[in-house]
Design an enzyme around this catalytic site. Structure first.
Site, PDB file in Angstrom:
ATOM      1  CE  LYS A 116      77.225  33.747  45.141  1.00 38.12           C
ATOM      2  NZ  LYS A 116      77.391  33.265  46.741  1.00 38.12           N
ATOM      3  CE  LYS A 158      74.288  36.735  42.766  1.00 37.75           C
ATOM      4  NZ  LYS A 158      74.535  35.530  41.542  1.00 37.75           N
ATOM      5  N   GLY A 164      71.860  33.618  50.540  1.00 35.41           N
ATOM      6  CA  GLY A 164      70.991  34.107  50.621  1.00 35.41           C
ATOM      7  C   GLY A 164      71.252  35.109  51.070  1.00 35.41           C
ATOM      8  N   GLY A 165      71.439  36.079  49.635  1.00 36.41           N
ATOM      9  CA  GLY A 165      70.655  37.528  49.687  1.00 36.41           C
ATOM     10  C   GLY A 165      71.922  38.323  49.969  1.00 36.41           C
ATOM     11  CG  HIS A 208      66.502  31.747  42.188  1.00 38.57           C
ATOM     12  ND1 HIS A 208      66.706  32.691  43.576  1.00 38.57           N
ATOM     13  CD2 HIS A 208      66.882  30.697  41.957  1.00 38.57           C
ATOM     14  CE1 HIS A 208      67.755  31.901  43.927  1.00 38.57           C
ATOM     15  NE2 HIS A 208      68.135  30.573  43.206  1.00 38.57           N
ATOM     16  NE  ARG A 297      74.021  27.130  51.965  1.00 38.86           N
ATOM     17  CZ  ARG A 297      73.042  27.680  51.582  1.00 38.86           C
ATOM     18  NH1 ARG A 297      71.754  26.772  52.154  1.00 38.86           N
ATOM     19  NH2 ARG A 297      72.860  28.849  51.482  1.00 38.86           N
TER      20      ARG A 297
END
Length: 664
Positions: A116, A158, A164-165, A208, A297
Site C-alpha cells: 500500500k 494498516k 480485508g480488514g 467506502h 484480484r
C-alpha cells in the site's frame, strides 16, 4: 481457451469459479486440506487433489504443493480466487516458471499495488488523490508513533501488504498507539507473512466506494462502474451495493477516470478493484474522495457488479488470461438497475461478531425473482476454525435500489440456518435500517447503531406453540395424532428460550391439538409435519386464525434444539433432558474460556498476579483475527492453563481468577 484449470482456493469462490468453467466446457481441479475433505467445492470439481493439513500454511498457502498439484493434474492454468495466494507475486512467478498460466495480473502489478505504501506513492505521481499519511519504509515503532502524532489523531494503522480488514487498527490517542501497533503487526504477519505497516489519517464519516476495473494486457482498460461498501464492522464489509447511492455523473466520471488511470499506471491485466475513501459528511463531490488501495484480484462483492452489468467477470478473467482481448468497449457497458449483497457468516453479532465453528445442521436459502445465492457449504458441512467463516453471499437485484434491498431482505427472511449461530438476523436488521434505506450511511453506521441491530424480539406465542408441539414427541403426521381410548392425553412441555423457562400443556386429538397455559386457549388444525418442516392453521378463541410455518428440529444427544422460522424471524428453543443436571461449569465466572479453537498469541499474566476487571489476560488468534480476553472482575490469577504459541480448543479454560490470593 483452456481445457483444464486448477482452482487454488476453497469455499464459495471455488464453487463460483467451477460453475462458470463448467458452462464454458472447462474441466476443473480442486485442491483441499484435511479439514475440507468433504467440502462442496471438492464434490463439484471434476478432480480434486489433497494438499495437506488443515492450517492454511500447510495447504492452501503452500506454493510448492499448489503448483505441484496443477502439474500432476494436467491443468494448464491456475485461478487463485481471492484471499490465500491470490495477491502473492511469488506465487505468480512460480506458476509462470512451471509453464502454467496465472489467471490474474502480472507479478509486477501485484508487487506494486500489493504494498500500500508503494501504491500510494505511485498514485501521487499519477495525480490520483491519496489519504494523508506516512507510507515510507521506516518501520521503527518510535518513529511511526511520532508520524502518527504529526498526522493527528485519530489515525489508522494498516498492514502494508494487507486487505480485508486484517492488520488494521484505529488509534485515538498517543497512549493507545504502542499496543495497537503490536497487535496490528502480529495479525499482519499471520495473515500476509509481512508485518510492515503504514499510517493514515482517519477520515471522519467516511464512505467506502470502489471501482471495478478490467484490463486485457493489450493496453485496453475499462471500468464496470462503482460499488458502495460503506456498511462495515471491524473494517470488513457486510453489505455492498452497486451503483453507489447519491452518485452523480460528475463524481462518477472523476472517480472512474482515476481508477482507470491507476490500472493503466501498472499495465493492468485481469479483474481489479480500485478503492476510494469518500467524504460522507454531505453529498458526494468530485474533489471529496481519495485513493485507498487497489486489490489486484476478483473481489468478494463482484456479484453485484455482475448483476448490474450482465457480464460474468470470471468468464472475462478466463478469456483474458487465455490471450483474448476484452469482449466489450467502455461505451458498451451499461448500468442495469441496482443490486445489493449481504455476506452471511457463521458469527455471533451479539458477542462481538465472534466467529463460530461447527456443523451446519440445516441450511435453507430464501428464493424469488432477482435473488442470487453464492454458497460454499451445505447442510451437514463443518465450518472450520482454520478459515474464513463465510456461509454464503445473498444478492438481491431490482430495477431500483428499494426493490433490490427489499428482495435481499426477502431472501434473508426465507433463510434458515441451525447448528451454529449466524449473522442472518443482523443482516435483516440492516436491510430495515432507516439511514441505510435512505442511502446516508458511512463506515461508522453499524457501530453507532449496534444495540438496535443486534436486539432480538421476544418469541411470540405462535413460535412458542410450534416449538412446544415439536418438543412434545407426539406423532403429528396422521389424522389420529394423540388418539387415546380413555380420556384426554395431556402433555406438559418445558422449554428454555435463553434464560427464560416456558411451560405449555398440549392436548391432542382428532387431527388437531389444543394448547393451554400460554394465556388464551388456541387450537392447531390442518397439521402437516414431516419431521422437520411444519405447517398448521392456528385458531384462536376469538375466531381469528392464521397459517403457521415452519420449524427445524435438531436433536443432539439428550438435548433437543428447536429453531422456528416465523414471519422472517428465527426463534431458538431447547428442551433439556430432565435426567441431566445443570452444567455448573457455566457459572464459574472466574474461568476465562477459549471462545473457539485457535492459537494463543500472548499470555499477559501468571499465577498469583493481581488483576482488575478489564485487564488483558490472553490474546488468541482464530480465523485470521485476534481476540483479546480480559478479566471479568477484580481478583488474583489462581492458575494459567495455556502457553504462548500453543493451541487451545474452544471452551477450554485458559485462566482462572479468584477473589482472594491462594497461596501454596
Amino acid at each position: 481457451m483452456f481445457s483444464r484449470i486448477l482452482i487454488a482456493n476453497r469455499g464459495e469462490i471455488a464453487v463460483r469459479i467451477i460453475k462458470t468453467a463448467r458452462r464454458l466446457g472447462i474441466k476443473t481441479v480442486a485442491v483441499y486440506s484435511q479439514a475440507d475433505r468433504g467440502a462442496l467445492h471438492v464434490a463439484l470439481a471434476d478432480e480434486a487433489v489433497f494438499l495437506g493439513a488443515a492450517p492454511a500454511t500447510e495447504s492452501y498457502l503452500d506454493i510448492g504443493k499448489v503448483v505441484a498439484a496443477a502439474l500432476a493434474s494436467g491443468a494448464e492454468a491456475i485461478h487463485p480466487g481471492y484471499g490465500f495466494l491470490s495477491e502473492n507475486p511469488d506465487f505468480v512467478d512460480a506458476v509462470g516458471k512451471a509453464g502454467l498460466t496465472f489467471i490474474g495480473p502480472a507479478a509486477a502489478s501485484i508487487r506494486t499495488m500489493g504494498l500500500k505504501d508503494a501504491a500510494k506513492r505511485l498514485m501521487e505521481e499519477a495525480g490520483v488523490p491519496v489519504v494523508p499519511g506516512y507510507h515510507g519504509d521506516n518501520q521503527d515503532a518510535a518513529f511511526l508513533k511520532l508520524e502518527a502524532g504529526k498526522i493527528g489523531y485519530p489515525v489508522l494503522i494498516k498492514a502494508s501488504a494487507g486487505g480485508g480488514g486484517k492488520g488494521m487498527r484505529r488509534v485515538d490517542t498517543d497512549d493507545d498507539f504502542d499496543a495497537a501497533l503490536q497487535s496490528c503487526r502480529r495479525e499482519a504477519k499471520s495473515a500476509f507473512g509481512d508485518d510492515r505497516v503504514l499510517i493514515e489519517k482517519y477520515i471522519s464519516s467516511p464512505r467506502h466506494i470502489e471501482v471495478q476495473v478490467f484490463g486485457d494486457g493489450r493496453g485496453n482498460v475499462v471500468h464496470l462502474f462503482e460499488r458502495d461498501c460503506s456498511l462495515q464492522r471491524r473494517h470488513q464489509k457486510v453489505i455492498e451495493e452497486a451503483p453507489a447511492p447519491g452518485m452523480t455523473d460528475a463524481v462518477r466520471t472523476a472517480m472512474t477516470e482515476a481508477a482507470v488511470a491507476a490500472a493503466r499506471a501498472v499495465a493492468y491485466k485481469g479483474a481489479g478493484t480500485v478503492e476510494f475513501i469518500a467524504d460522507g459528511t454531505g453529498p458526494l463531490r468530485p474533489d471529496g474522495f481519495w485513493f485507498m488501495e487497489m486489490n489486484t484480484r476478483l473481489q468478494v462483492e463482484h456479484p453485484v457488479t455482475e448483476m448490474v452489468t450482465g457480464f460474468d467477470l470470471v468468464e472475462w478473467q478466463l478469456r483474458v488470461a487465455a490471450g483474448e482481448p476484452l469482449p466489450v468497449r467502455q461505451d458498451e457497458i451499461r448500468l442495469l438497475g441496482h443490486a445489493a449483497e449481504a455476506r452471511l457468516y457463521a458469527e455471533d453479532p451479539a458477542n462481538g461478531f465472534l466467529p463460530q465453528a461447527g456443523r451446519i445442521d440445516h441450511l435453507e436459502f430464501g428464493s424469488g425473482e432477482g435473488i442470487r445465492v453464492d454458497a460454499g457449504v451445505r447442510a451437514g458441512d463443518q465450518v472450520s476454525p482454520y478459515y474464513d467463516p463465510m456461509i454464503a453471499k445473498v444478492i438481491g437485484h431490482g430495477k431500483s435500489r428499494d426493490e433490490a434491498i427489499d428482495r435481499l431482505k426477502n431472501a434473508l427472511d426465507g433463510t434458515h440456518i441451525t447448528g451454529l449461530t449466524s449473522n442472518r438476523d443482523f443482516l435483516r436488521a440492516l436491510c430495515r435500517d432507516e439511514i441505510f434505506r435512505q442511502g446516508r450511511m458511512d463506515t461508522g453506521l453499524i457501530d453507532r447503531g449496534m444495540d438496535g441491530l443486534i436486539a432480538r424480539p421476544d418469541a411470540p406465542e405462535e413460535a412458542i406453540l410450534i416449538a412446544a408441539l415439536a418438543a412434545s414427541g407426539l406423532d403429528l403426521s396422521g389424522p389420529h395424532c394423540g388418539f387415546r381410548l380413555w380420556g384426554e392425553a395431556s402433555h406438559r412441555v418445558t422449554l428454555h428460550a435463553g434464560e427464560e423457562v416456558i411451560e405449555r400443556r398440549i392436548v391432542p386429538g382428532g387431527g388437531r391439538v389444543r394448547l393451554l397455559d400460554g394465556g388464551e386457549e388456541v387450537l392447531l388444525e390442518e397439521i402437516v409435519f414431516d419431521g422437520r418442516t411444519f405447517s398448521a392453521r392456528l385458531v384462536r378463541a376469538n375466531g381469528s386464525d392464521r397459517v403457521l410455518a415452519r420449524l427445524v428440529v435438531d436433536v443432539h444427544g439428550g438435548e433437543q434444539r428447536i429453531s422456528v422460522l416465523l414471519d422472517g424471524e428465527t426463534y431458538a428453543f431447547e428442551r433439556l433432558d430432565p435426567l441431566e443436571g445443570e452444567d455448573a461449569a457455566h457459572h464459574h465466572s472466574g474461568e476465562i474460556l477459549a471462545p473457539m479453537t485457535g492459537i494463543v498469541r500472548l499470555v499477559d499474566v501468571g499465577a498469583g498476579v493481581a488483576v482488575k476487571a478489564g485487564d488483558r489476560l490472553v490474546v488468541m488468534e482464530a480465523m485470521k483475527m485476534e481476540y483479546t480476553l480480559r478479566s471479568p472482575r477484580d481478583g488474583f490469577v489462581d492458575a494459567v492453563f495455556c502457553t504462548e504459541g500453543g493451541q487451545a480448543e474452544g471452551g477450554a479454560v485458559l485462566v482462572r481468577i479468584t477473589e482472594e490470593r491462594l497461596d501454596g
